[in-house]
Design a protein around this motif. Structure first.
Motif, short mmCIF file in Angstrom:
data_model
loop_
_atom_site.label_atom_id
_atom_site.label_comp_id
_atom_site.label_asym_id
_atom_site.label_seq_id
_atom_site.Cartn_x
_atom_site.Cartn_y
_atom_site.Cartn_z
N MET A 266 0.85 -1.17 0.00
CA MET A 266 0.00 0.00 0.00
C MET A 266 0.90 1.23 0.00
N ALA B 47 -2.25 6.04 0.59
CA ALA B 47 -3.33 5.13 0.98
C ALA B 47 -3.26 4.81 2.47
N LYS C 226 -0.66 -3.98 -3.63
CA LYS C 226 -1.24 -2.64 -3.61
C LYS C 226 -2.72 -2.67 -3.29
N ASP C 227 -3.36 -3.80 -3.55
CA ASP C 227 -4.82 -3.86 -3.43
C ASP C 227 -5.25 -5.25 -3.01
N GLU D 243 -5.78 -8.12 -5.58
CA GLU D 243 -4.67 -8.90 -6.11
C GLU D 243 -4.48 -10.21 -5.35
#
Length: 71
Positions: free
Chosen positions: A1, A5, A32-33, A36
């Motif tokens: 992240m 964020a 990152k998310d 994923e």
């Protein structure tokens, strides 16, 4: 992240916590998310989530202080 964020995460957690809502955070393991991650990875991350409290935000802010000193 990314840093932005994380900052938003702490601000939202602080707001929810101020309304007596229990908040937990999930480690994304370098992703990152959450999109994923596989379903099993999400379940495992949820089970290992950590409670958020104002001290969590304080530690985050201290870790991200940029100073000219080299430690």
């Amino acid at each position: 992240m990314d840093a932005d964020a994380q900052k938003k995460q702490h601000n939202i957690a602080k707001l929810l916590y101020s309304h007596d809502i229990d908040v937990r955070t999930i480690e994304l393991s370098g992703r990152k998310d959450i999109g994923e991650m596989t379903k099993d990875e999400v379940i495992q991350a949820k089970e290992s989530s950590k409670p958020w409290n104002p001290e969590s935000r304080l530690f985050y802010m201290i870790r991200n202080i940029n100073s000219g000193s080299i430690l």
